[in-house]
Write a protein that holds these residues in place. Sequence first.
Motif, mmCIF file in Angstrom:
data_model
loop_
_atom_site.group_PDB
_atom_site.id
_atom_site.type_symbol
_atom_site.label_atom_id
_atom_site.label_comp_id
_atom_site.label_asym_id
_atom_site.label_seq_id
_atom_site.Cartn_x
_atom_site.Cartn_y
_atom_site.Cartn_z
ATOM 1 N N ASP A 65 -8.180 -40.208 -31.180
ATOM 2 C CA ASP A 65 -9.444 -40.423 -31.880
ATOM 3 C C ASP A 65 -9.187 -41.414 -33.007
ATOM 4 O O ASP A 65 -8.787 -41.034 -34.112
ATOM 5 N N GLY A 66 -9.410 -42.697 -32.702
ATOM 6 C CA GLY A 66 -9.065 -43.730 -33.674
ATOM 7 C C GLY A 66 -7.564 -43.805 -33.839
ATOM 8 O O GLY A 66 -6.815 -43.917 -32.868
ATOM 9 N N ARG A 67 -7.106 -43.689 -35.074
ATOM 10 C CA ARG A 67 -5.665 -43.723 -35.328
ATOM 11 C C ARG A 67 -5.054 -42.331 -35.344
ATOM 12 O O ARG A 67 -3.856 -42.185 -35.579
ATOM 13 N N ARG A 68 -5.884 -41.328 -35.102
ATOM 14 C CA ARG A 68 -5.405 -39.944 -35.183
ATOM 15 C C ARG A 68 -5.349 -39.340 -33.779
ATOM 16 O O ARG A 68 -6.199 -39.625 -32.938
ATOM 17 N N VAL A 69 -4.344 -38.494 -33.564
ATOM 18 C CA VAL A 69 -4.239 -37.738 -32.313
ATOM 19 C C VAL A 69 -4.697 -36.312 -32.602
ATOM 20 O O VAL A 69 -4.107 -35.617 -33.439
ATOM 21 N N ASP A 70 -5.763 -35.897 -31.930
ATOM 22 C CA ASP A 70 -6.289 -34.546 -32.108
ATOM 23 C C ASP A 70 -5.706 -33.613 -31.062
ATOM 24 O O ASP A 70 -5.520 -33.998 -29.901
ATOM 25 N N VAL A 71 -5.453 -32.380 -31.455
ATOM 26 C CA VAL A 71 -4.873 -31.374 -30.564
ATOM 27 C C VAL A 71 -5.851 -30.211 -30.430
ATOM 28 O O VAL A 71 -6.381 -29.710 -31.432
ATOM 29 N N ARG A 72 -6.070 -29.798 -29.187
ATOM 30 C CA ARG A 72 -6.912 -28.638 -28.891
ATOM 31 C C ARG A 72 -6.142 -27.693 -27.979
ATOM 32 O O ARG A 72 -5.113 -28.070 -27.398
ATOM 33 N N ALA A 73 -6.673 -26.475 -27.828
ATOM 34 C CA ALA A 73 -6.071 -25.523 -26.899
ATOM 35 C C ALA A 73 -6.254 -26.020 -25.469
ATOM 36 O O ALA A 73 -7.241 -26.700 -25.149
ATOM 37 N N GLY A 74 -5.307 -25.676 -24.613
ATOM 38 C CA GLY A 74 -5.381 -26.115 -23.225
ATOM 39 C C GLY A 74 -6.574 -25.556 -22.486
ATOM 40 O O GLY A 74 -7.010 -26.117 -21.475
ATOM 41 N N ILE A 90 -6.092 -14.223 -19.378
ATOM 42 C CA ILE A 90 -5.733 -15.356 -20.229
ATOM 43 C C ILE A 90 -4.315 -15.195 -20.765
ATOM 44 O O ILE A 90 -3.529 -16.154 -20.788
ATOM 45 N N ALA A 91 -3.967 -13.989 -21.172
ATOM 46 C CA ALA A 91 -2.615 -13.753 -21.672
ATOM 47 C C ALA A 91 -1.581 -14.044 -20.596
ATOM 48 O O ALA A 91 -0.494 -14.582 -20.879
ATOM 49 N N GLU A 92 -1.902 -13.706 -19.356
ATOM 50 C CA GLU A 92 -0.990 -13.997 -18.243
ATOM 51 C C GLU A 92 -0.809 -15.495 -18.078
ATOM 52 O O GLU A 92 0.288 -15.980 -17.797
ATOM 53 N N ARG A 93 -1.901 -16.235 -18.261
ATOM 54 C CA ARG A 93 -1.807 -17.702 -18.157
ATOM 55 C C ARG A 93 -0.973 -18.274 -19.296
ATOM 56 O O ARG A 93 -0.212 -19.218 -19.102
ATOM 57 N N ILE A 94 -1.159 -17.734 -20.505
ATOM 58 C CA ILE A 94 -0.412 -18.249 -21.654
ATOM 59 C C ILE A 94 1.083 -17.984 -21.479
ATOM 60 O O ILE A 94 1.919 -18.836 -21.754
ATOM 61 N N ALA A 127 4.806 -26.264 -26.479
ATOM 62 C CA ALA A 127 3.500 -25.726 -26.106
ATOM 63 C C ALA A 127 2.741 -26.699 -25.209
ATOM 64 O O ALA A 127 2.068 -26.301 -24.250
ATOM 65 N N GLU A 128 2.891 -27.991 -25.498
ATOM 66 C CA GLU A 128 2.218 -28.993 -24.657
ATOM 67 C C GLU A 128 2.811 -29.005 -23.256
ATOM 68 O O GLU A 128 2.087 -29.133 -22.258
ATOM 69 N N SER A 129 4.122 -28.851 -23.155
ATOM 70 C CA SER A 129 4.771 -28.878 -21.835
ATOM 71 C C SER A 129 4.337 -27.703 -20.967
ATOM 72 O O SER A 129 4.410 -27.768 -19.740
ATOM 73 N N LYS A 130 3.883 -26.610 -21.598
ATOM 74 C CA LYS A 130 3.398 -25.436 -20.863
ATOM 75 C C LYS A 130 1.894 -25.529 -20.597
ATOM 76 O O LYS A 130 1.280 -24.544 -20.172
ATOM 77 N N ASN A 131 1.301 -26.699 -20.859
ATOM 78 C CA ASN A 131 -0.135 -26.927 -20.656
ATOM 79 C C ASN A 131 -0.999 -26.009 -21.525
ATOM 80 O O ASN A 131 -2.140 -25.680 -21.163
ATOM 81 N N LEU A 132 -0.455 -25.601 -22.668
ATOM 82 C CA LEU A 132 -1.206 -24.760 -23.592
ATOM 83 C C LEU A 132 -1.986 -25.594 -24.598
ATOM 84 O O LEU A 132 -2.823 -25.065 -25.333
ATOM 85 N N LEU A 133 -1.712 -26.885 -24.633
ATOM 86 C CA LEU A 133 -2.398 -27.807 -25.524
ATOM 87 C C LEU A 133 -2.853 -29.026 -24.742
ATOM 88 O O LEU A 133 -2.276 -29.367 -23.712
ATOM 89 N N TRP A 134 -3.893 -29.679 -25.252
ATOM 90 C CA TRP A 134 -4.195 -31.011 -24.741
ATOM 91 C C TRP A 134 -4.569 -31.900 -25.929
ATOM 92 O O TRP A 134 -5.069 -31.416 -26.941
ATOM 93 N N THR A 135 -4.274 -33.151 -25.807
ATOM 94 C CA THR A 135 -4.446 -34.073 -26.925
ATOM 95 C C THR A 135 -5.404 -35.195 -26.550
ATOM 96 O O THR A 135 -5.585 -35.525 -25.380
#
Length: 875
Positions: free
Chosen positions: A289-298, A237-241, A278-286
């Motif tokens: 949800d209604g008017r809010r954008v939720d962020v999670r780990a990739g 996982i660390a290698e992927r990050i 971080a998003e550009s490295k695919n480490l996050l995905w969004t």
Amino acid sequence: MSSPWPFVGRSDELRQIENAMRERDGVVLVGDAGVGKTRLAYEAVGAVDTRRTLGLWFPATAAMTSIPFGALAQSLPSVPESVSPAELLRRIADALTSRAGARRLVLGIDDAHLLDELSAALVHQLAQAGRAFVLVTVRAGESVPPAITALWKEDRAARLEIRAMMHEDVREVLAAVLDGPVDGVTSRRMFEHTRGNMLLLRELVNAGRESGALTEIAGVWQWTGPWVVAPRLAELIAERIGRLEPDEQEVLELVAYGEPVGADILVGLTSQRAVLAAESKNLLWTRQDGRRVDVRAGHPLYSEVIRARLPPLRARVVRQKLADAVAATGARRRDDWIRIAIWRLDASLPIEPDVLTAAARQAFAALELPLAERLSRAALDAGAGVAGGEVLWRILFLTGRPAEAEAVMAQVAGATMSDAQRGDWAVGRAYNFFWGLHRIDAAHEVLRETRAVIGDRAWQDEIDFLHCVFDLLSGQPRKSLEATTRLATRPDLNPRVGAQRLLSEGMALVQLGRAAEAAQRLDDLEDKLALCAQIPWVQESRALYRCYTDLFAGRLDEAGTRAAEFYAHAVDTQWDFPLTLSCGALAQVARLRGRVRTAASWAREGRALAAKQVSAMFRAHVIGEAAHAEALAGNPAAAAEALAQADELRSPAEGLLQPWTELARPWVAAAAGDTERAGELALSAAGFCHAQGAPVFEAFALHDAARVGRPGDAAERLHELAADSESEFPRVFADHVAAMLGPDPAALAEVGQRFADLGADLLAAEACAQAARAFRAAGELGTGRRLHTQAMLTLSGCEVATTPLVAEITRLQLTAREREVARLAAEGLSNQDIADRLVLSVRTVGNHLYRLYPKLGITDRSGLTGLSFPQGPDC
């Protein structure tokens, strides 16, 4: 390449490769690292017919990228250095194809994106000239040599996107790897944490087994400890990050402890640059949800690794930042106070008792029981009193710890309470006495005492209704139904009682054989479930009995669908109570369909879940179902052991479900070879069900008596039940017994078809076998042979089910594919039509038919006319 893991879950992709080998010059498999494309390609190359094909396998590596023909070095011929690149390509191509001789060359190249330009050109040239079939794998997102890209752009090769395994595939892989079934919660969590990536799944399994967290309980594998991020998995996982800037590291830390995190909060705590990086490295995905954008780990394991490596003081700072930031927004979302409470507790920060109590109630309503327990205990420790205790005792009761629940309730019994608090306390304590401690009289007594001292009409309704519930669960459906009907006439009836009444009446009506009325009550309840949000077993019990309405009505397909949906819901809740019930329902439907091994597997999972429960709440019936299925599957020792355990756990609070265990008794005796005793037990079971007022159960028991040799003792009462029943089962049972007593061969054959139409294949096979014997005895040998063949065919889908009526039937060794080919041929399709439908060659279809004719005792496809071919697993 070699691997100890079995190759499962990729049959569709393997079939596409096999088809491409007949029609194309190659296949390019594209997918993420660890998704399984290498194993798929390797298996495809290894599966070729070596008499007609030579398969060669070459893995490319980064170390060989700069070396001309590095990946193919083991097969290079000796070539003078002065040879031109074009001549070199020709000689290497000749050397490879000469190894194949007259056979076709299949060239497998793993990680073709790492090939040097000359090797890539060679692969392209071989495919373009038709001198080899090339099967290459490419990692998604990597730069690929133009010659490899040209394979699919020029339409020489098919391009297949290889995606991660789905949940059911992962469950199949785990069962094969662990050599045993895996419970649904474990397989779901492992799927979610790995997203179906086989490389990560392998490491997670290894970590679980090494730590002891992944263990076998009662024959079923379960994850019983904390999630373990083993060093090897953490390294992957660390290698992927990859390497992170300090602010990017902070983004991942906040997400690891707070996901989902609102994008605005995350940007406010870090910076827009860091979040976008971080998003550009695919480490996050969004996700919106209604008017809010939720962020999670990739990937779920990213957060696991981040948390495992973060020092305690740094983790405390991260939690405090999250709690303060969400609280500053006003905690507008329903679960925000839960999150704030957990962050503050984990960071050892002060938090008010009423906040903890509110968070505990929210977690309980969402059936997040371990979390709700932690919050409610913290609330009690902070001085929440009765308010905190009312959540905790519910959790302790629902998770099978009735003695602990009683201790908490007794602790606050003398506290000053409002009528609402006193009523809630009494209801909770009565449930615990009844279901948890099996003190039935004490349950009714605490309700009567409380009813006498409170004046709140709504809680008086609740208490009066609970007496009805206890009568129902004790196995007195008629008494309960009469009482709830009277209760419904009260003016201004408590709306929550009105909703629960629909469930109680629906359950009683199912038991009384009035499935249509029951279904209407349970359907009406759906819109009122919100009124019962604090009574979670309402939704679970509705799901079980809605399945039973279809089962008792003879709609086994619909019952199976409902049972599967109930199980999926139970897996989502990760709560043992609905998991046990849904496993039992799936086992019951499978057994009635004749899938006895499938039934035994579901029952074993339910039994393993029951083994984790301290109390006996709804354990006995699923263990009784395990006894029934094991008996029909020909495992007498396992059946007897399960029945003994079911009897040991038998509780008067579960009388409503006791008929399922009573139906198992005769088959446990039959499996041990004592059919005389089996007949006595079946008639005894019928008497038990009659006394309870459960006519459909009674009909099943009487029919079982006939199946083990006592048709004369069952006929009259079955005829009476059939006349009054709205279910198809008692009617066909009565006709079956009448045809047995005739004996009437034509009527037996008709009954066999009616059972088949219901989906009850084992019963259909038994009736066909009886009809075959009766026709032969009457001198109609041809019809007898055809029905004997039909009995064999139907039994072939019943997973080696064993009963006295099919004891002498030859066990057909038909695969699922052979049954499918035979079924289509019986419907009149030509070999070409069958080949097109099943994506096979005409020759393969012919081979299947050639092999199955002697198994069926026929000489050509005309013998298939009039036969039905049930769908089923390989036998």
